[in-house]
Design an enzyme around this catalytic site. Structure first.
Site, PDB file in Angstrom:
ATOM      1  N   ALA A  83       0.838  -1.203   0.000  1.00 27.97           N
ATOM      2  CA  ALA A  83       0.000   0.000   0.000  1.00 27.97           C
ATOM      3  C   ALA A  83       0.869   1.247   0.000  1.00 27.97           C
ATOM      4  O   ALA A  83       1.946   1.265   0.587  1.00 27.97           O
ATOM      5  CB  ALA A  83      -0.923   0.009   1.212  1.00 27.97           C
ATOM      6  N   GLU A 116      -2.928 -12.588  -3.646  1.00 27.18           N
ATOM      7  CA  GLU A 116      -4.337 -12.544  -3.992  1.00 27.18           C
ATOM      8  C   GLU A 116      -4.710 -11.088  -4.204  1.00 27.18           C
ATOM      9  O   GLU A 116      -4.203 -10.211  -3.511  1.00 27.18           O
ATOM     10  CB  GLU A 116      -5.233 -13.114  -2.873  1.00 27.18           C
ATOM     11  CG  GLU A 116      -5.112 -14.597  -2.660  1.00 27.18           C
ATOM     12  CD  GLU A 116      -4.074 -14.966  -1.607  1.00 27.18           C
ATOM     13  OE1 GLU A 116      -3.749 -16.156  -1.494  1.00 27.18           O
ATOM     14  OE2 GLU A 116      -3.571 -14.057  -0.915  1.00 27.18           O
ATOM     15  N   ASN A 121     -10.349  -5.417  -8.781  1.00 28.54           N
ATOM     16  CA  ASN A 121      -9.228  -4.466  -8.749  1.00 28.54           C
ATOM     17  C   ASN A 121      -8.355  -4.627 -10.000  1.00 28.54           C
ATOM     18  O   ASN A 121      -7.257  -5.168  -9.963  1.00 28.54           O
ATOM     19  CB  ASN A 121      -8.403  -4.649  -7.475  1.00 28.54           C
ATOM     20  CG  ASN A 121      -7.423  -3.520  -7.265  1.00 28.54           C
ATOM     21  OD1 ASN A 121      -7.132  -2.735  -8.162  1.00 28.54           O
ATOM     22  ND2 ASN A 121      -6.885  -3.440  -6.058  1.00 28.54           N
ATOM     23  N   TYR A 128       0.362  -6.088 -11.601  1.00 23.32           N
ATOM     24  CA  TYR A 128       0.966  -7.390 -11.350  1.00 23.32           C
ATOM     25  C   TYR A 128       1.321  -8.089 -12.671  1.00 23.32           C
ATOM     26  O   TYR A 128       2.400  -8.680 -12.802  1.00 23.32           O
ATOM     27  CB  TYR A 128       0.048  -8.261 -10.504  1.00 23.32           C
ATOM     28  CG  TYR A 128      -0.313  -7.642  -9.168  1.00 23.32           C
ATOM     29  CD1 TYR A 128       0.600  -6.861  -8.464  1.00 23.32           C
ATOM     30  CD2 TYR A 128      -1.573  -7.809  -8.613  1.00 23.32           C
ATOM     31  CE1 TYR A 128       0.270  -6.287  -7.248  1.00 23.32           C
ATOM     32  CE2 TYR A 128      -1.909  -7.233  -7.395  1.00 23.32           C
ATOM     33  CZ  TYR A 128      -0.982  -6.472  -6.725  1.00 23.32           C
ATOM     34  OH  TYR A 128      -1.312  -5.902  -5.521  1.00 23.32           O
TER      35      TYR A 128
END
Length: 167
Positions: A83, A116, A121, A128
């Protein structure tokens, strides 16, 4: 009149291990980033009781701008959290942070990494995929706040290079 140079965030960025005194700042970022944020107790437990846990801070000029964590079990790194503080978003710092986690995982002996991500999202999934992760499955009803599915993603990490980083 002297022209001011643009701010170079990359040169003011430092990655370091998370410390206990970072937890309140991490929890602020958790509140900004997630609908079901981890608690101070959860991070305290990760830092003191989880032998598999590795958490790092992205520090920009003395401010905790982001953090990432993973569990390293045998040769697999499982990303637990990534984050970035809201006022630092949109500058590719999440990518920089994840690359640093990948480098650290390689340095610690991991050969693959998993995570995960919420099925909705797409921004994170695209990041990713950009870094080589691929979708390998779905965990139905994984997220407790709304029973949303999680997409399981994996990447094979590069072999450790001469410089010890490989990524």
């Amino acid at each position: 009149m002297e022209q001011q140079q643009p701010y170079d965030i990359e040169n003011s960025m430092v990655f370091r291990s998370m410390r206990m005194e970072d937890i309140p700042f991490i929890c602020e970022i958790e509140q900004e980033a997630f609908t079901t944020p981890w608690t101070e107790g959860a991070f305290h437990n990760e830092l003191t009781n989880n032998q598999f846990a590795h958490y790092m801070i992205m520090d920009i000029e003395g401010e905790v701008a982001g953090y990432g964590g993973m569990w390293l079990i045998m040769e697999e790194a499982h990303v637990t959290n990534v984050a970035v503080r809201s006022n630092y978003r949109g500058r590719k710092l999440g990518e920089r942070l994840l690359r640093e986690l990948m480098r650290t995982a390689v340095f610690l002996g991991a050969i693959r990494m998993t995570l995960e991500v919420r099925a909705s999202n797409y921004v994170a999934q695209n990041l990713y995929e950009k870094l080589g992760f691929r979708s390998v499955g779905v965990r139905r009803g994984y997220y407790t706040d709304n029973r949303e599915d999680a997409v399981v993603m994996w990447v094979d990490l590069p072999k450790r290079g001469k410089d010890g980083l490989g990524v």
